[in-house]
Design an enzyme around this catalytic site. Structure first.
Site, PDB file in Angstrom:
ATOM      1  N   GLU A 172       0.849  -1.184   0.000  1.00 49.48           N
ATOM      2  CA  GLU A 172       0.000   0.000   0.000  1.00 49.48           C
ATOM      3  C   GLU A 172       0.886   1.236   0.000  1.00 49.48           C
ATOM      4  O   GLU A 172       2.000   1.231   0.542  1.00 49.48           O
ATOM      5  CB  GLU A 172      -0.974   0.002   1.181  1.00 49.48           C
ATOM      6  CG  GLU A 172      -0.370   0.189   2.551  1.00 49.48           C
ATOM      7  CD  GLU A 172      -0.296   1.645   2.989  1.00 49.48           C
ATOM      8  OE1 GLU A 172      -0.718   2.541   2.236  1.00 49.48           O
ATOM      9  OE2 GLU A 172       0.210   1.880   4.096  1.00 49.48           O
ATOM     10  N   SER A 227       8.822   5.747   4.917  1.00 47.86           N
ATOM     11  CA  SER A 227       8.005   6.934   5.154  1.00 47.86           C
ATOM     12  C   SER A 227       8.843   8.178   4.871  1.00 47.86           C
ATOM     13  O   SER A 227       9.846   8.421   5.551  1.00 47.86           O
ATOM     14  CB  SER A 227       7.513   6.933   6.613  1.00 47.86           C
ATOM     15  OG  SER A 227       6.689   8.050   6.866  1.00 47.86           O
ATOM     16  N   HIS A 259       5.659   8.329  18.555  1.00 50.95           N
ATOM     17  CA  HIS A 259       4.869   8.536  17.336  1.00 50.95           C
ATOM     18  C   HIS A 259       3.700   9.474  17.576  1.00 50.95           C
ATOM     19  O   HIS A 259       3.318  10.244  16.681  1.00 50.95           O
ATOM     20  CB  HIS A 259       4.346   7.224  16.748  1.00 50.95           C
ATOM     21  CG  HIS A 259       3.737   7.440  15.383  1.00 50.95           C
ATOM     22  ND1 HIS A 259       2.394   7.686  15.205  1.00 50.95           N
ATOM     23  CD2 HIS A 259       4.303   7.518  14.151  1.00 50.95           C
ATOM     24  CE1 HIS A 259       2.149   7.873  13.922  1.00 50.95           C
ATOM     25  NE2 HIS A 259       3.294   7.781  13.258  1.00 50.95           N
ATOM     26  N   PHE A 281       2.214  16.979  13.500  1.00 47.70           N
ATOM     27  CA  PHE A 281       1.809  17.272  12.120  1.00 47.70           C
ATOM     28  C   PHE A 281       0.504  18.062  12.097  1.00 47.70           C
ATOM     29  O   PHE A 281       0.356  19.020  11.322  1.00 47.70           O
ATOM     30  CB  PHE A 281       1.651  15.987  11.309  1.00 47.70           C
ATOM     31  CG  PHE A 281       1.083  16.235   9.937  1.00 47.70           C
ATOM     32  CD1 PHE A 281       1.865  16.820   8.949  1.00 47.70           C
ATOM     33  CD2 PHE A 281      -0.238  15.934   9.653  1.00 47.70           C
ATOM     34  CE1 PHE A 281       1.349  17.088   7.698  1.00 47.70           C
ATOM     35  CE2 PHE A 281      -0.760  16.191   8.396  1.00 47.70           C
ATOM     36  CZ  PHE A 281       0.031  16.770   7.417  1.00 47.70           C
ATOM     37  N   HIS A 298       4.377   7.516   2.039  1.00 42.21           N
ATOM     38  CA  HIS A 298       4.825   6.265   2.657  1.00 42.21           C
ATOM     39  C   HIS A 298       4.379   5.087   1.816  1.00 42.21           C
ATOM     40  O   HIS A 298       3.466   5.177   1.003  1.00 42.21           O
ATOM     41  CB  HIS A 298       4.396   6.177   4.123  1.00 42.21           C
ATOM     42  CG  HIS A 298       3.145   5.430   4.414  1.00 42.21           C
ATOM     43  ND1 HIS A 298       2.637   5.338   5.682  1.00 42.21           N
ATOM     44  CD2 HIS A 298       2.288   4.720   3.649  1.00 42.21           C
ATOM     45  CE1 HIS A 298       1.538   4.610   5.688  1.00 42.21           C
ATOM     46  NE2 HIS A 298       1.297   4.222   4.458  1.00 42.21           N
TER      47      HIS A 298
END
Length: 370
Positions: free
Chosen positions: A147, A227, A309, A316, A333
């Protein structure tokens, strides 16, 4: 309007529920690479070299690896769809440089490896005669095990260079579980790993018989994430905001995975700088984290629960709010979840904290290594 991240020909009747919230509408657009029915598998290769420090030998080694990528002996159709150079100084202070390359099929990669002379050269490397380390980490996912996600649909990154097209904005992003929902195989497979049994087997079978050339066998459903961050085209105000507020938090998170990743199921993490092929300098204002997790669930737990994280994720959204969501920073990513036979890890003369060698020797932050 948004569309599914899973291509139509890969849609299946779900036996496992999606995580998408009811009546969900993403707050900002994200796109994904499309490959179409004719593409059934891809290849991502990390062709690397390792030195105690950055020295004059690096250039010679870089030229050697590049000669295979650019080989006139290989059919042009079998050469990589895309390649670039990246570097990192690891936890032991060693300088590592690698060519990251992508092929649109395993058959193209195998033909290239044979025709360019790379496979023969690699097989003939004698660890006792090499003055520095070499490593290859190659992944052969079928397209139902890949993905991708990009905030920019004009400038491709990584595997998207081998794409047929780019989607419109997709639905499956911006919520916990969206990464899994973008993986076609997750419709019917929980993608569980087997870390406990595999780790024990690695140590039992290899720890006492190590050579300086070591191949690490694959493990079920190993999760690979690349990423990326690209701030090359940001305006001065956004650039300052990114470098002062976002990038330091990213570095902290990647350092945690590098040094203490075993606590959360991460075997290896490198925060790599893109190297300018002409100047050989890591000054492209582009980086990417490349991490190997024992299974997708471990990557999800770190993403959702771990403070390092959560700081990246929360940072962000604060970053976006300060810019009124008018962001020129490009984020991307790609995630691969691989069967054992879709993984190739081999190390020649590398130290024990390199890549998947941590499965044998232990992790830099938890086990004293030889």
């Amino acid at each position: 309007m948004t569309e599914s991240a899973i291509e139509e020909h890969l849609l299946r009747e779900r036996t496992l529920p999606a995580r998408t919230p009811q009546n969900y509408h993403p707050a900002y657009p994200v796109y994904t690479a499309r490959w179409g029915k004719s593409t059934t598998d891809l290849v991502m290769a990390v062709l690397g070299m390792q030195f105690p420090s950055q020295n004059s030998q690096v250039v010679k080694a870089r030229v050697k690896l590049s000669s295979f990528i650019e080989s006139n002996e290989a059919d042009p159709a079998t050469r990589p769809s895309f390649s670039e150079i990246a570097s990192v100084t690891d936890a032991r202070g060693y300088y590592n440089e690698a060519i990251i390359a992508y092929w649109p099929s395993s058959s193209a990669y195998n033909q290239w490896a044979a025709q360019s002379g790379f496979k023969q050269w690699w097989d003939d490397l004698d660890p006792e005669r090499e003055s520095h380390g070499w490593f290859i980490e190659v992944f052969f996912p079928t397209t139902d095990r890949v993905e991708t996600a990009f905030t920019n649909n004009k400038i491709p990154e990584g595997a998207a260079h081998a794409k047929d097209s780019i989607s419109g904005p997709v639905t499956e992003h911006g919520y916990w579980g969206s990464m899994r929902d973008r993986l076609p195989l997750s419709q019917t497979d929980s993608l569980d790993g087997d870390r406990a049994n595999w780790d024990a087997k690695m140590r039992e079978n290899l720890a006492n018989t190590l050579k300086r050339r070591i191949r690490v066998p694959g493990t079920p459903n190993l999760a690979i994430i690349r990423s990326g961050q690209d701030w090359a085209d940001t305006n001065p105000a956004e650039r300052k905001l990114y470098l002062n507020e976002m990038h330091p938090v990213l570095v902290k998170g990647m350092d945690f995975l590098r040094d203490h990743g075993y606590e959360v199921g991460c075997y290896s993490c490198r925060l790599m700088d893109i190297v300018d092929a002409k100047t050989a300098k890591a000054d492209r204002d582009r980086t990417f984290g490349l991490a190997y997790f024992d299974e997708l669930a471990s990557l999800e737990r770190w993403s959702k629960e771990h403070p390092t994280h959560l700081d990246i994720f929360g940072g962000f959204f604060r970053y976006a709010k300060k810019l009124d969501n008018q962001i020129t920073l490009r984020l991307s990513h790609e995630v691969l979840v691989l069967k054992p036979e879709q993984q190739l890890f081999e190390y020649v003369g590398c130290h024990a904290a390199t890549g998947m060698l941590t499965a044998i020797y232990g992790h830099p932050g938890t086990v004293k290594m030889g």
